[in-house]
Scaffold this active site. Structure first.
Site, PDB file in Angstrom:
ATOM      1  N   ASP A 114       0.926  -1.317   0.068  1.00  0.00           N
ATOM      2  CA  ASP A 114       0.012  -0.111   0.122  1.00  0.00           C
ATOM      3  C   ASP A 114       0.948   1.258  -0.148  1.00  0.00           C
ATOM      4  O   ASP A 114       1.663   1.181  -0.697  1.00  0.00           O
ATOM      5  CB  ASP A 114      -0.864   0.141   1.278  1.00  0.00           C
ATOM      6  CG  ASP A 114      -2.104   0.965   1.243  1.00  0.00           C
ATOM      7  OD1 ASP A 114      -2.898   0.926   0.351  1.00  0.00           O
ATOM      8  OD2 ASP A 114      -1.909   2.050   1.903  1.00  0.00           O
ATOM      9  N   ASP A 240      -7.979  -8.623  -3.751  1.00  0.00           N
ATOM     10  CA  ASP A 240      -7.799  -7.193  -3.478  1.00  0.00           C
ATOM     11  C   ASP A 240      -8.706  -6.348  -4.175  1.00  0.00           C
ATOM     12  O   ASP A 240      -8.206  -6.456  -5.379  1.00  0.00           O
ATOM     13  CB  ASP A 240      -6.235  -6.828  -3.644  1.00  0.00           C
ATOM     14  CG  ASP A 240      -5.877  -5.485  -3.057  1.00  0.00           C
ATOM     15  OD1 ASP A 240      -7.112  -4.651  -2.774  1.00  0.00           O
ATOM     16  OD2 ASP A 240      -4.848  -5.074  -3.114  1.00  0.00           O
ATOM     17  N   HIS A 270      -6.859  -6.858   0.496  1.00  0.00           N
ATOM     18  CA  HIS A 270      -5.733  -5.910   0.398  1.00  0.00           C
ATOM     19  C   HIS A 270      -4.937  -5.936   1.329  1.00  0.00           C
ATOM     20  O   HIS A 270      -3.600  -5.891   1.327  1.00  0.00           O
ATOM     21  CB  HIS A 270      -6.417  -4.544   0.513  1.00  0.00           C
ATOM     22  CG  HIS A 270      -5.544  -3.397   0.230  1.00  0.00           C
ATOM     23  ND1 HIS A 270      -5.032  -3.334  -0.934  1.00  0.00           N
ATOM     24  CD2 HIS A 270      -5.443  -2.227   1.125  1.00  0.00           C
ATOM     25  CE1 HIS A 270      -4.191  -2.116  -0.906  1.00  0.00           C
ATOM     26  NE2 HIS A 270      -4.365  -1.698   0.410  1.00  0.00           N
TER      27      HIS A 270
END
Length: 296
Positions: A114, A240, A270
């Site tokens: 991320d 995700d 995710h």
């Protein structure tokens, strides 16, 4: 600029995070990090809206390494700046630069996911000599091109929600059901809106146009990775909804990723470190020992 310190009493009930607290100064802020074990250095960077707790399942499996995972400013046990407008790409980048310099880290195996990827891969591009390998999980390198409708909705939600719900973000971003204890642990750093500036800021800091100041370092990360000859392992998950499928971008971008086994983490969303932490850590261990199959 108003700074609030974490309410450490909120972390006392977390049963599965027994790791010693370490702190480092960055300007007038205190940055927390865990630093466990000895051996080759692994630097693991979290994203939005998590903290070093995300990597707790890695540490027992990677016990033969030095495992460092900081809490970005505004997250975890690090200090929080009040107001999302006080956060910037540059603030986060310089705080990580400060960390690797003050701890004198070298021959680093970088693990990112991320926003940890946006920042960490930009850091790698600036100091490639400090990094030995890279492991890329569910992330991207945005350079101000058109955003998806979904992402625009997410930005608006983060900006206008009266007090962003951290457990809701974790639940929506996960494939498996997370326990109340785990959700409470992720929510521990955020007792009220004052503490949530960093979490609100990250969606808004993703470059929305090519003139965004973050585009230059992110583009540099793309450029450096396009010539990267050191080992690179790309591990994305299959469920995700945010970044699914972008493993192909990194396969195309990084020459050395073609030499590694193509692995997709099954039945994880995710936050794949939360859902499949032990499995991912085993792959990283094999990768660092050069035991993963080489694709020819």
């Amino acid at each position: 600029m108003q700074i609030v310190q974490p309410d450490f009493s909120r972390f006392e009930s977390i049963e599965d995070f027994p790791y010693k607290e370490n702190f480092i100064r960055f300007d007038n802020l205190q940055m927390h990090y865990i630093d466990e074990g000895q051996g080759e250095t692994i630097l693991a960077l979290h994203g939005e809206p998590t903290w070093s707790y995300l990597y707790r399942k890695f540490i027992p499996i990677l016990k033969n390494y030095r495992f460092i995972a900081p809490d970005l400013i505004g997250f975890g046990k690090s200090d929080k700046i009040v107001g999302y407008k006080n956060y910037s790409f540059d603030l986060h980048f310089k705080s990580l630069e400060n960390l690797i310099q003050k701890l004198d880290l070298n021959d680093i195996t970088l693990v990112v996911q991320d926003w940890g990827g946006i920042l960490g891969l930009s850091l790698l591009a600036e100091y490639p000599e400090k990094f030995k390998r890279v492991v890329i999980l569910n992330t991207f390198l945005p350079v101000g091109k058109k955003m998806s409708f979904f992402f625009k909705i997410w930005r608006a939600y983060a900006k206008y929600h009266p007090s962003l719900s951290i457990p809701s973000i974790l639940k929506h971003g996960s494939y498996q059901k997370l326990s109340q204890k785990v959700l409470q642990a992720y929510n521990a750093p955020f007792p009220n809106k004052k503490h949530k500036g960093g979490a609100v800021a990250f969606p808004l800091l993703v470059p929305a146009n090519v003139n965004d100041p973050a585009v230059k370092p992110i583009q540099k990360a793309r450029d450096v990775l396009s010539k990267w000859q050191k080992p690179a392992l790309v591990l994305f998950s299959d469920k995700d909804k945010i970044l699914g499928g972008l493993e192909k971008f990194f396969y195309r971008l990084i020459p050395s990723s073609a030499e590694q086994q193509k692995i997709i983490i099954k039945n994880a969303g995710h936050f794949l470190q939360e859902e499949k932490g032990e499995e991912i850590a085993q792959y990283i261990d094999q990768f660092m020992k050069d035991e993963l199959k080489i694709i020819t």
